[in-house]
Design an enzyme around this catalytic site. Structure first.
Site, PDB file in Angstrom:
ATOM      1  N   GLU A  21     -11.416  -1.175  -3.963  1.00  0.00           N
ATOM      2  CA  GLU A  21     -10.741  -0.400  -2.803  1.00  0.00           C
ATOM      3  C   GLU A  21      -9.429   0.518  -3.148  1.00  0.00           C
ATOM      4  O   GLU A  21      -9.209   0.446  -4.642  1.00  0.00           O
ATOM      5  CB  GLU A  21     -10.261  -1.323  -1.851  1.00  0.00           C
ATOM      6  N   ASP A  64       0.843  -1.302   0.036  1.00  0.00           N
ATOM      7  CA  ASP A  64      -0.103   0.036  -0.211  1.00  0.00           C
ATOM      8  C   ASP A  64       1.001   1.312  -0.033  1.00  0.00           C
ATOM      9  O   ASP A  64       0.705   2.212   0.771  1.00  0.00           O
ATOM     10  CB  ASP A  64      -1.008   0.009   1.244  1.00  0.00           C
TER      11      ASP A  64
END
Length: 355
Positions: free
Chosen positions: A225, A48
């Site tokens: 997402e 991420d």
């Protein structure tokens, strides 16, 4: 679900060794011109990843699980040598005491803000989005203030992750991924207008759900997402997001395009690209590329994407995901062209102006 730590010490050691060798700065001779180069991955681990550029510095972050660290550098290609500081650690207990995921640094209205995901326990259904604030000029200094949970109060009890901010026509909008209800565990993208950097002014509005088969890989928990805002020089607005389960090699990037000069809160003003715009490329050791960000080269002339990917098939949502960067271009119609993930451990020209 975003992050499942994997204890594979031998593989981690080998990857770190390769990274130390491959990430070194090199010069490649092309004709009579010497081109400064670097190699991916930037670090051996970095799920991420996020980059924010202000003035002459880049600030980098990634998921660490129990804390938030900040890297500071003038050259993203040399991230491994950047200054690093732990800016926040989890409290012993509470709503934000576990599973710290996907931190993002933003400079809004003269202050620094970190948006991050956290939970109250090992139960991932407790994951919510939170905000930290820092009024100092340099985010490496001063004390970060906990501004609490951010979200729609009517949906505050629902799984909520991957918050980011879109600035559009002088207003700020919060984008994130969440469950639509207590009984439906699919992840949709939502958007709301912000009244300040830690409070939403409007109720959440649906932005995207899994409409195509390529967004539904990994079982019944269909996933949208990691939304990220992207603008071109003509003011066109895009949201690039991650789709399908991160535990699969099918994890990929999708694209939403906003109708120009329209209300971003209306789903009807967004058009979804029918195919992924960035996906697994096995030949270049890029499996499940996703959860991206964007930044400009030091001289502002080039656009770059940062993303994580696994080096091998089946490695899932753990710490083996490494951060990588590459330049991208724009199509004639103004949409971004990310190409394919570049080869690991191969010389790539540094970003323009990167010394």
């Amino acid at each position: 679900m975003k992050h499942f730590p994997i204890v594979l010490l031998l593989l981690s050691f080998l990857l770190q060794a390769c990274n130390k060798k491959s990430s070194s700065q090199t010069n490649t001779q092309t004709g009579n011109t010497t081109v400064a180069t670097f190699m991916n991955p930037l670090l051996s681990s970095g799920p991420d990843p996020w980059v924010y550029k202000k003035d002459s510095f880049y600030y980098y972050m990634h998921t660490l699980g129990n804390r938030i660290e900040l890297w500071k550098t003038k050259a993203m290609s040399d991230l491994k040598n950047a200054a690093v500081k732990t800016v926040w650690r989890t409290p012993a207990t509470g709503a934000n005491s576990r599973n710290i995921w996907a931190p993002e640094l933003h400079f809004i209205e003269g202050k620094w803000y970190i948006y991050y995901t956290a939970g109250a326990s090992g139960d991932l259904n407790t994951q919510r989005t939170f905000v930290l604030e820092n009024a100092a000029a340099d985010p490496f200094t001063d004390t970060w203030v906990d501004k609490g949970q951010i979200g729609d109060p009517a949906a505050a009890h629902l799984f909520s992750i991957d918050g980011t901010v879109l600035e559009y026509n002088g207003k700020n909008y919060f984008l994130w991924s969440a469950h639509p209800s207590n009984t439906e565990v699919k992840q949709y993208l939502y958007i709301a207008r912000m009244s300040n950097p830690w409070t939403l002014e409007t109720a959440r509005q649906l932005l995207s759900s899994s409409d195509y088969d390529w967004e539904k890989k990994g079982g019944t928990q269909w996933v949208n997402e990691g939304p990220q805002a992207l603008k071109n020089v003509n003011g066109n607005v895009f949201v690039i997001y991650s789709a399908s389960g991160c535990w699969t090699d099918d994890y990929a990037l999708g694209q939403l395009s906003l109708k120009k000069d329209s209300d971003p809160l209306l789903k009807s003003n967004w058009t979804k690209h029918p195919f992924p715009v960035f996906s697994t490329y096995a030949a270049n050791k890029a499996f499940g590329p996703g959860h991206n960000g964007f930044f400009k080269s030091p001289d502002g002339k080039e656009d770059w994407i940062i993303y994580h990917a696994n080096a091998n098939s089946g490695e899932g949502c753990g710490d083996l995901r490494s951060p990588r960067i590459q330049k991208f271009t724009w199509n004639a119609d103004g949409t971004p062209n990310f190409g394919t993930p570049v080869q690991l451990f191969t010389a790539i020209p540094k970003p323009s102006g990167d010394k």
